[in-house]
Design a protein around this motif. Structure first.
Motif, short mmCIF file in Angstrom:
data_model
loop_
_atom_site.label_atom_id
_atom_site.label_comp_id
_atom_site.label_asym_id
_atom_site.label_seq_id
_atom_site.Cartn_x
_atom_site.Cartn_y
_atom_site.Cartn_z
N LEU A 1 -17.26 -17.43 -16.58
CA LEU A 1 -17.64 -16.17 -15.93
C LEU A 1 -19.14 -16.09 -15.67
O LEU A 1 -19.56 -15.62 -14.62
N GLY A 2 -19.95 -16.54 -16.64
CA GLY A 2 -21.39 -16.53 -16.40
C GLY A 2 -22.11 -15.32 -16.97
O GLY A 2 -23.00 -14.76 -16.33
N CYS A 3 -21.72 -14.93 -18.17
CA CYS A 3 -22.42 -13.83 -18.84
C CYS A 3 -22.40 -14.08 -20.35
O CYS A 3 -21.63 -14.91 -20.83
N ASP A 4 -23.27 -13.39 -21.06
CA ASP A 4 -23.29 -13.50 -22.51
C ASP A 4 -22.89 -12.15 -23.09
O ASP A 4 -23.13 -11.09 -22.48
N VAL A 5 -22.27 -12.18 -24.28
CA VAL A 5 -21.73 -10.95 -24.85
C VAL A 5 -21.95 -10.90 -26.36
O VAL A 5 -22.27 -11.91 -26.99
N GLN A 6 -21.77 -9.72 -26.92
CA GLN A 6 -21.80 -9.51 -28.36
C GLN A 6 -20.57 -8.70 -28.74
O GLN A 6 -20.11 -7.85 -27.98
N PRO A 7 -19.96 -8.95 -29.92
CA PRO A 7 -18.79 -8.17 -30.33
C PRO A 7 -19.17 -6.73 -30.65
O PRO A 7 -20.30 -6.45 -31.08
N VAL B 1 -21.63 -6.68 -22.84
CA VAL B 1 -22.35 -7.67 -22.04
C VAL B 1 -23.84 -7.55 -22.32
O VAL B 1 -24.43 -6.47 -22.17
N THR B 2 -24.46 -8.65 -22.74
CA THR B 2 -25.88 -8.66 -23.07
C THR B 2 -26.73 -9.36 -22.01
O THR B 2 -27.94 -9.17 -21.97
N ASP B 3 -26.11 -10.19 -21.16
CA ASP B 3 -26.85 -10.88 -20.10
C ASP B 3 -25.88 -11.29 -19.01
O ASP B 3 -24.74 -11.70 -19.29
N VAL B 4 -26.32 -11.16 -17.78
CA VAL B 4 -25.54 -11.61 -16.62
C VAL B 4 -26.39 -12.64 -15.89
O VAL B 4 -27.49 -12.34 -15.42
N PHE B 5 -25.89 -13.88 -15.82
CA PHE B 5 -26.66 -14.97 -15.22
C PHE B 5 -26.61 -14.88 -13.70
O PHE B 5 -25.58 -14.51 -13.12
N LEU B 6 -27.72 -15.24 -13.08
CA LEU B 6 -27.83 -15.16 -11.63
C LEU B 6 -26.90 -16.14 -10.93
O LEU B 6 -26.68 -17.25 -11.40
N GLU B 7 -26.39 -15.70 -9.79
CA GLU B 7 -25.55 -16.53 -8.93
C GLU B 7 -24.34 -17.08 -9.68
O GLU B 7 -24.02 -18.27 -9.59
N ALA C 1 -35.05 -39.51 -21.13
CA ALA C 1 -35.13 -38.26 -20.37
C ALA C 1 -33.78 -37.99 -19.72
O ALA C 1 -32.98 -38.90 -19.51
N ARG C 2 -33.55 -36.73 -19.42
CA ARG C 2 -32.30 -36.33 -18.77
C ARG C 2 -32.58 -35.31 -17.67
O ARG C 2 -33.70 -34.80 -17.55
N GLU C 3 -31.55 -35.04 -16.90
CA GLU C 3 -31.69 -34.08 -15.82
C GLU C 3 -31.68 -32.64 -16.34
O GLU C 3 -31.16 -32.37 -17.43
N ILE C 4 -32.23 -31.73 -15.55
CA ILE C 4 -32.22 -30.31 -15.90
C ILE C 4 -30.80 -29.77 -15.71
O ILE C 4 -30.10 -30.12 -14.76
N THR C 5 -30.36 -28.92 -16.63
CA THR C 5 -29.04 -28.31 -16.53
C THR C 5 -29.15 -26.81 -16.31
O THR C 5 -30.23 -26.21 -16.46
N PHE C 6 -28.03 -26.19 -16.01
CA PHE C 6 -27.97 -24.74 -15.86
C PHE C 6 -28.45 -24.05 -17.13
O PHE C 6 -29.19 -23.06 -17.07
N TYR C 7 -28.06 -24.59 -18.27
CA TYR C 7 -28.42 -23.95 -19.54
C TYR C 7 -29.91 -24.07 -19.83
O TYR C 7 -30.49 -23.19 -20.48
N ASP C 8 -30.56 -25.13 -19.35
CA ASP C 8 -32.01 -25.21 -19.45
C ASP C 8 -32.65 -24.07 -18.67
O ASP C 8 -33.59 -23.42 -19.14
N ARG C 9 -32.16 -23.85 -17.46
CA ARG C 9 -32.75 -22.81 -16.61
C ARG C 9 -32.55 -21.42 -17.20
O ARG C 9 -33.45 -20.57 -17.14
#
Length: 256
Positions: A48-54, A73-79, A164-172
């Motif tokens: 879904l692309g969001c973070d949550v807390q119980p 919902v504590t965060d909604v990731f862009l796009e 070294a590795r490539e940048i990921t969504f989670y890095d951003r």
């Protein structure tokens, strides 16, 4: 030489002579080569692309919603499907399609993500939630989970001794990097190698090596190959560490 002939994942013990002040000291060193790590066999899951807390009982009561279960919902990731579906920070999701989100303890934090992961990518689901204390419904289309850092392609440089590795969504997301940020993330550094001596750390973002901009693993490989052809006495590396951008100076001892 014999180091060039080492096969991937081969280990060899060698005796090394060191000059220490006026003494000549012998030391035993284990040389181990490792093959570049290929991407892991990650199977994409619905996402879904969001973070949550119980919704802990104390939190629910403090919000005037005593007895309410679900996740806030504590965060909604862009796009992401969450943003595109209209989910807001502060929404309390109580049901996904026909499955209630019975989260009310700290250990229930993963219930929401497990429900999502067990559905299909591209599936449209209705979320029942509370927004500003009032019931609401949203229809969202589930997306595909991003590749995790452990599963992306890596490149190892055996001369400077770093990976070294490539940048990921989670890095951003974790480092708040926009799309304009490019480079390669340092995955590991051998402390006794040239990169380690220069102060390169795990987590640094490589931006430039010498006069070459680093955008991805391909440009990193080109930059390192160029260095090995020219064999400069000093190499300047531009990195990003946290919110700071700086430079490191390497003085490699090239073999003749």
């Amino acid at each position: 030489d014999w180091m060039e002939a080492l096969k991937p994942d081969e280990k060899r013990t060698v005796v090394v002579e060191l000059e220490r002040r006026s003494s000549r000291v012998l030391s035993v060193m284990v040389i181990e080569t490792k093959a570049d790590e290929p991407p892991g066999p990650q199977v994409p899951k619905a996402w879904l692309g969001c973070d949550v807390q119980p919704m802990l009982p104390q939190l629910a009561e403090a919000l005037g919603l005593a007895g309410t279960k679900g996740v806030r919902v504590t965060d909604v990731f862009l796009e992401t499907p969450a943003e595109q579906g209209g989910i807001h920070v502060g929404d309390i999701i109580q049901q996904i399609a026909d499955q209630p989100v019975n989260a009310f303890r700290e250990s229930d934090a993963q219930i929401f993500f497990e429900i999502i992961r067990h559905r299909k990518i591209g599936e449209k689901v209705t979320l029942k939630l509370l927004r500003d204390g009032k019931p609401a419904e949203l229809e969202v289309t589930l997306g595909s989970s991003p590749v995790e850092p452990k599963d992306v392609k890596r490149g190892r440089d055996k001369d400077f001794e770093f990976v070294a590795r490539e940048i990921t969504f989670y890095d951003r997301v974790g480092r708040r990097w926009g799309k304009e940020v490019v480079g390669c993330v340092v995955d590991s550094v051998e402390p006794s190698g040239w990169a380690g001596f220069a102060g390169l750390y795990q987590g640094d973002l490589l931006l430039k090596i010498g006069d070459k901009d680093i955008r991805d693993l391909a440009t990193l490989k080109e930059a390192m190959q160029d260095l090995k052809k020219r064999k400069p006495a000093q190499v300047t590396v531009m990195i990003r560490r946290g919110i700071q951008t700086g430079f490191l100076s390497l003085e490699p001892q090239w073999e003749e």
